[in-house]
Design an enzyme around this catalytic site. Structure first.
Site, PDB file in Angstrom:
ATOM      1  CD  GLU A 161     -12.707   9.008  35.953  1.00 55.76           C
ATOM      2  OE1 GLU A 161     -12.931   8.241  35.011  1.00 55.76           O
ATOM      3  OE2 GLU A 161     -12.962  10.211  35.916  1.00 55.76           O
ATOM      4  CD  GLU A 353     -10.219  12.931  34.395  1.00 62.48           C
ATOM      5  OE1 GLU A 353     -11.383  12.816  33.957  1.00 62.48           O
ATOM      6  OE2 GLU A 353      -9.388  12.015  34.372  1.00 62.48           O
TER       7      GLU A 353
HETATM    8  O1  IFM Z   1     -11.913  11.036  29.137  1.00 67.22           O
HETATM    9  C1  IFM Z   1     -12.323  10.668  30.412  1.00 67.22           C
HETATM   10  C2  IFM Z   1     -11.123  10.378  31.291  1.00 67.22           C
HETATM   11  O2  IFM Z   1     -10.284   9.412  30.741  1.00 67.22           O
HETATM   12  C3  IFM Z   1     -11.594   9.861  32.622  1.00 67.22           C
HETATM   13  N1  IFM Z   1     -12.545  10.776  33.214  1.00 67.22           N
HETATM   14  C4  IFM Z   1     -13.635  11.239  32.409  1.00 67.22           C
HETATM   15  C5  IFM Z   1     -13.132  11.761  31.082  1.00 67.22           C
HETATM   16  C6  IFM Z   1     -14.314  12.230  30.215  1.00 67.22           C
HETATM   17  O3  IFM Z   1     -15.192  11.183  30.001  1.00 67.22           O
END
Ligand code: IFM
Length: 448
Positions: A161, A353
């Site tokens: 990210e 994710e």
């Molecule tokens: O916890 C975070 C992760 O580190 C990065 N993506 C989003 C998740 C939830 O906010």
């Protein structure tokens, strides 16, 4: 039809969020941020977190019990290189080496993220991502990782990210290093250094790891067309890939250079002069074939084609379902996101994710009942399966997260885990959603 037979079902974590053992490594920018009063909910920090460094065998055993055969975790740069360059901490490397061996012994495939936000503080003192030398430092760190684990780890994601660690770290000030309103003159070079670092890492991995598979894990909320009308679909696509100055959450800002070899035209027109001189010469390094285009997807925004032909966002309906973090729930994001991304970048898609924060508690019966998370995952996975059925080359899905963990500026107030962690005792309790997910994995998503 449905998910491929070799579909990658996994769970994900990140070093700073779970590892703890803060006294056994050098500081990262997040340690420094955690020490600043008022920055993190409840003054929480990552010193102990889930104590994963000392309990990883138990966590791996849980994955094995659940049939989770793929594990995405990140390496803490300061744990293996305290100063970010130069000296290597053998004890830090040994931890990851033992973790990798343990995963492999348990039939679990490791996916390593090189950078999930915990920059060595020593490098921040040298300017962090604003220093044009950082791609070189990142290459040096990647070499250490590749030489140590390349014989056993074949799957890598370079950055997690970039939108967040750049946008929230330097523009909004809510993530480390906590800088706010950094001027565009500095932001644009930061973006470029991040992209060059990605390119350097890909180059090193391809050179040093035989049979490597490399990807990157950006984010950006998919835009969901309000109807099947082709004009709404095109409006949603245009909105998803639009790139506005000072808007660091755009997908195309980072992904177009990496995947297409060019910054979006509209950005170049308005901010191209702020990029480092001769940036064009770096585009070949930045744009290298990837084995996966990974994406983290949680939310979505519904949009239609407005009267003037431009994308128009619909307001959130009254009573829209929300997670405990207040994020609205849009399962269709896991259909339209992968579809738009695949149509644009033509690279196999990995969802690195997806998951939900809930107010989970251990009930009187000793179990954690989290029907909302099951419902969330069920709906999102149905959408992902539909994308696969419509021809999107979807290779895998990682639930966020394996364990409840340190949710950055929200501290431990958000619980995203499939496994509940009691932070006072470090007791792990497998939630209902984890058992449900185990069933999905066992059936390869056929029974969804
Ligand atoms: O916890 C975070 C992760 O580190 C990065 N993506 C989003 C998740 C939830 O906010």
């Amino acid at each position: 039809m449905g998910f491929r037979e070799d579909f990658i079902w996994g769970a994900a974590t990140a070093s700073f969020q779970i590892e703890g053992a803060g006294d056994e490594r050098a500081d990262s920018i997040w340690d420094v941020m955690c020490r600043q009063p008022g920055r993190i909910y409840g003054g929480h920090d990552g010193r102990v977190a889930c104590d994963h460094v000392h309990r990883f065998r138990e966590d791996v055993a849980i994955m094995r019990e659940l049939g989770i055969r793929n594990y995405r975790f990140s390496i803490s740069w300061p744990r293996v290189m305290p100063q970010g360059t130069g000296e290597v901490d053998e004890k830090g490397l040994a931890f990851y080496s033992e973790l990798v061996d343990c995963l492999l012994e348990n039939g679990i495939r490791p996916f390593v993220t090189l950078y999930h936000w915990d920059l060595p503080q020593a490098l921040q003192l040298r300017g962090g991502w604003a220093n044009p030398d950082i791609p070189k430092w990142f290459a040096e760190y990647t070499k250490v990782v590749a030489r140590c684990f390349g014989d056993r780890v074949k799957d890598y994601l370079t950055l997690n990210e970039p939108q967040c660690f750049v946008g929230m770290g330097y523009h909004m000030g809510t993530s480390a290093p906590g800088m706010k309103n950094t001027p565009r003159e500095t932001m644009m070079p930061i973006v470029h250094h991040v992209l060059r670092a990605h390119g350097e890492a890909v180059r090193v991995l391809r050179e040093l790891v035989p049979g490597v598979r490399v990807g990157v894990a950006p984010c950006g909320d998919p835009r969901i067309p309000a109807s099947d009308d082709p004009r709404d679909i095109e409006a949603a696509r245009a909105a998803y890939f639009a790139c506005e100055p000072d808007e660091y959450f755009c997908v195309s800002l980072f992904s177009d250079p990496m995947m297409l070899g060019a910054y979006p035209d509209e950005l170049l027109m308005r901010c191209g002069h702020l990029l480092p001189r001769g940036f064009e010469r770096d585009m070949a390094l930045i744009h290298q074939p990837l084995d996966y285009y990974a994406q983290n997807i949680y939310n979505g925004r519904v949009c239609l084609c407005g009267a003037d032909g431009r994308p128009e966002y619909l307001p959130e309906p009254v009573g829209v379902p929300r997670t405990a973090a207040g994020w609205s729930i849009h399962p269709e994001a896991l259909y339209w996101g992968p579809r738009f991304l695949y149509e644009r970048y033509r690279t196999p898609i990995l969802i690195t994710e997806n998951g939900m924060s809930c107010h989970d508690v251990v009930s009187l019966d000793g179990q954690v009942h989290d029907p909302n998370r099951i419902d969330y995952m069920h709906r999102y996975l149905l959408a992902l399966r539909r994308a696969a059925e419509d021809g999107v080359d979807v290779r895998g899905y990682f639930a966020w997260s394996l364990l409840d963990n340190f949710e950055w500026s929200k501290g431990y107030s958000e619980r995203f885990g499939l496994v509940h962690v009691d932070y006072a005792t470090q007791k792990r309790t497998i939630k209902d959603s984890a058992r449900w997910y185990a069933g999905v994995i066992a059936e390869n998503g056929r029974t969804l």
